[in-house]
Design a protein around this motif. Structure first.
Motif, short mmCIF file in Angstrom:
data_model
loop_
_atom_site.label_atom_id
_atom_site.label_comp_id
_atom_site.label_asym_id
_atom_site.label_seq_id
_atom_site.Cartn_x
_atom_site.Cartn_y
_atom_site.Cartn_z
N PRO A 19 0.82 -1.21 0.00
CA PRO A 19 0.00 0.00 0.00
C PRO A 19 0.85 1.26 0.00
CG PRO A 19 -0.78 -1.57 1.64
CD PRO A 19 0.54 -2.07 1.15
N ALA A 20 0.34 2.31 -0.60
CA ALA A 20 1.04 3.58 -0.62
C ALA A 20 1.05 4.19 0.78
CB ALA A 20 0.39 4.53 -1.61
N LEU A 21 1.84 5.25 0.94
CA LEU A 21 1.93 5.93 2.22
C LEU A 21 0.54 6.42 2.61
CD1 LEU A 21 4.02 6.76 4.33
CD2 LEU A 21 4.21 8.95 3.18
N ASP A 22 -0.01 5.86 3.65
CA ASP A 22 -1.39 6.08 4.03
C ASP A 22 -1.46 7.05 5.19
OD1 ASP A 22 -4.04 6.00 4.54
OD2 ASP A 22 -4.17 3.85 4.94
N PRO A 23 -2.18 8.19 5.03
CA PRO A 23 -2.31 9.12 6.15
C PRO A 23 -3.30 8.65 7.20
CG PRO A 23 -3.55 9.93 4.29
CD PRO A 23 -2.84 8.69 3.81
N GLY A 24 -4.06 7.61 6.92
CA GLY A 24 -5.08 7.12 7.83
C GLY A 24 -4.50 6.29 8.96
N PRO A 25 -5.37 5.72 9.79
CA PRO A 25 -4.92 4.94 10.97
C PRO A 25 -3.93 3.83 10.67
CG PRO A 25 -7.27 5.40 11.09
CD PRO A 25 -6.83 5.86 9.74
N GLY A 27 -1.62 3.49 8.35
CA GLY A 27 -0.31 4.06 8.07
C GLY A 27 0.30 4.73 9.29
N ILE A 28 -0.51 5.42 10.07
CA ILE A 28 -0.02 6.09 11.27
C ILE A 28 0.50 5.07 12.27
CG2 ILE A 28 -0.71 7.47 13.26
CD1 ILE A 28 -2.64 8.95 11.43
N VAL A 29 -0.25 3.99 12.46
CA VAL A 29 0.16 2.96 13.41
C VAL A 29 1.43 2.27 12.92
CG1 VAL A 29 -0.48 0.79 14.50
CG2 VAL A 29 -2.17 2.60 14.25
N ALA A 30 1.55 2.04 11.61
CA ALA A 30 2.75 1.41 11.07
C ALA A 30 3.98 2.26 11.34
CB ALA A 30 2.59 1.17 9.57
N ARG A 31 3.87 3.56 11.14
CA ARG A 31 5.00 4.45 11.42
C ARG A 31 5.28 4.54 12.92
NH1 ARG A 31 2.38 6.85 7.12
NH2 ARG A 31 1.21 8.34 8.37
N ALA A 32 4.23 4.49 13.73
CA ALA A 32 4.42 4.50 15.18
C ALA A 32 5.14 3.24 15.65
CB ALA A 32 3.07 4.64 15.88
N GLN A 33 4.83 2.11 15.03
CA GLN A 33 5.50 0.86 15.40
C GLN A 33 6.96 0.89 14.99
OE1 GLN A 33 3.08 -2.18 13.63
NE2 GLN A 33 1.57 -2.14 15.29
N TYR A 34 7.27 1.54 13.87
CA TYR A 34 8.67 1.70 13.47
C TYR A 34 9.42 2.55 14.50
CZ TYR A 34 12.71 3.56 10.97
OH TYR A 34 13.98 3.95 10.62
N TRP A 35 8.79 3.63 14.95
CA TRP A 35 9.41 4.48 15.96
C TRP A 35 9.58 3.72 17.26
CZ3 TRP A 35 11.97 8.81 15.34
CH2 TRP A 35 11.72 9.60 14.21
N PHE A 36 8.61 2.86 17.58
CA PHE A 36 8.74 2.05 18.80
C PHE A 36 9.93 1.10 18.69
CE2 PHE A 36 7.79 -2.00 20.95
CZ PHE A 36 7.84 -1.55 22.27
N ALA A 37 10.14 0.52 17.51
CA ALA A 37 11.29 -0.36 17.32
C ALA A 37 12.60 0.41 17.51
CB ALA A 37 11.24 -1.01 15.94
N CYS A 38 12.66 1.63 17.00
CA CYS A 38 13.86 2.47 17.21
C CYS A 38 14.05 2.76 18.69
CB CYS A 38 13.73 3.77 16.44
SG CYS A 38 13.74 3.61 14.64
N THR A 172 1.61 -4.35 9.05
CA THR A 172 2.81 -4.85 8.37
C THR A 172 2.67 -4.68 6.88
OG1 THR A 172 1.83 -7.07 8.42
CG2 THR A 172 3.38 -6.52 10.15
N GLY A 173 3.77 -4.33 6.25
CA GLY A 173 3.76 -4.12 4.81
C GLY A 173 3.40 -2.70 4.41
N ARG A 174 2.99 -1.86 5.33
CA ARG A 174 2.66 -0.48 5.00
C ARG A 174 3.93 0.31 4.72
NH1 ARG A 174 -2.70 1.03 3.93
NH2 ARG A 174 -3.98 -0.59 4.89
N ARG A 175 3.80 1.30 3.88
CA ARG A 175 4.94 2.14 3.54
C ARG A 175 5.40 2.95 4.74
NH1 ARG A 175 7.97 1.09 -0.95
NH2 ARG A 175 6.64 0.66 -2.74
#
Length: 231
Positions: A19-25, A27-38, A172-175
């Motif tokens: 999926p493309a970069l999604d501004p919705g929930p 995509g937001i959660v996917a980016r939040a999970q990446y930040w949590f991993a960092c 998972t799999g989100r941009r």
């Protein structure tokens, strides 16, 4: 059928759709999970640094159980680092996501057992494995030994990983952005973790010497003595 005969196909069948970069929930959660991993990688790297500070600043040499805890910390850290590394490529496939958090969960669970046993010895007897009877465990942090704090961190990490895995099937799999703050945070966490792991490994080799098993806490480094660099 004509596309199969001519060999011209717009999208290979083996390429998964991301999926493309999604501004919705999602995509937001996917980016939040990446930040949590960092944050997970950086946080456990900080715990390793605290252990090294106790060793070199306060002169408290780690005992065998302390070293076991550090090993499980590294395992948990590497699991989250795998997720960060995949996120730097733009997306974390489900297989890598589950494998990374699975390794982290294994490290935190096993590490909590080692830390809990060590803390229990102090709370019940005030002794450290390998020390003489009645010997002090070492300095405490806000009234608790360092291993008790490590046990609490392990337990908190297990709960956090469980909460993250609840939504993994949706995100998972989100941009994930590969530039800007996302890239800086990911690379910074990985390089810092790599440097601290390398330093911890070198210190352990100096402390263990040529022994397959750490002989116990000591005030010197047997490897340097064995090589004749120290007397």
């Amino acid at each position: 059928m004509s596309a199969l005969l001519t060999g011209r196909m717009s999208t290979p069948l083996s390429t998964p759709a991301i999926p493309a970069l999604d501004p919705g929930p999602p995509g937001i959660v996917a980016r939040a999970q990446y930040w949590f991993a960092c944050l997970f990688v950086t946080g456990w790297t900080g715990v390793l640094c605290a252990g090294l500070a106790l060793q070199f600043v306060r002169g408290e040499q780690p005992c065998p159980l302390c070293v076991v805890q550090r090993m499980f910390i590294v395992l948990a850290l590497l699991g989250a680092a795998h997720i960060v590394r995949q996120g730097l490529r733009g997306a974390v496939p489900r297989r890598d996501y589950l494998m990374g958090w699975g390794l982290a969960l294994l490290g935190c669970t096993a590490g909590s057992v080692a830390a809990g046993r060590q803390a229990l010895l102090y709370l019940l007897h005030g002794e450290r494995p390998g020390a003489s009877a009645g010997a002090a465990y070492g300095s405490t942090v806000h009234g608790l030994p360092a291993d008790a704090w490590t046990w609490l961190f392990f337990q908190a990490s297990v709960l956090a990983i469980g909460a993250v895995l609840v939504t993994s099937h949706l995100t998972t799999g989100r941009r994930i952005p590969t530039q800007g703050a996302h890239r800086t945070a990911g690379l910074g966490a990985l390089f810092l973790a790599g440097a601290v792991i390398a330093l911890s490994t070198g210190v352990l080799l100096l402390q263990a010497g040529l022994h397959a098993v750490l002989p116990g806490p000591s005030a010197h480094y047997p490897l340097l003595h064995g090589l004749g660099l120290l007397r």
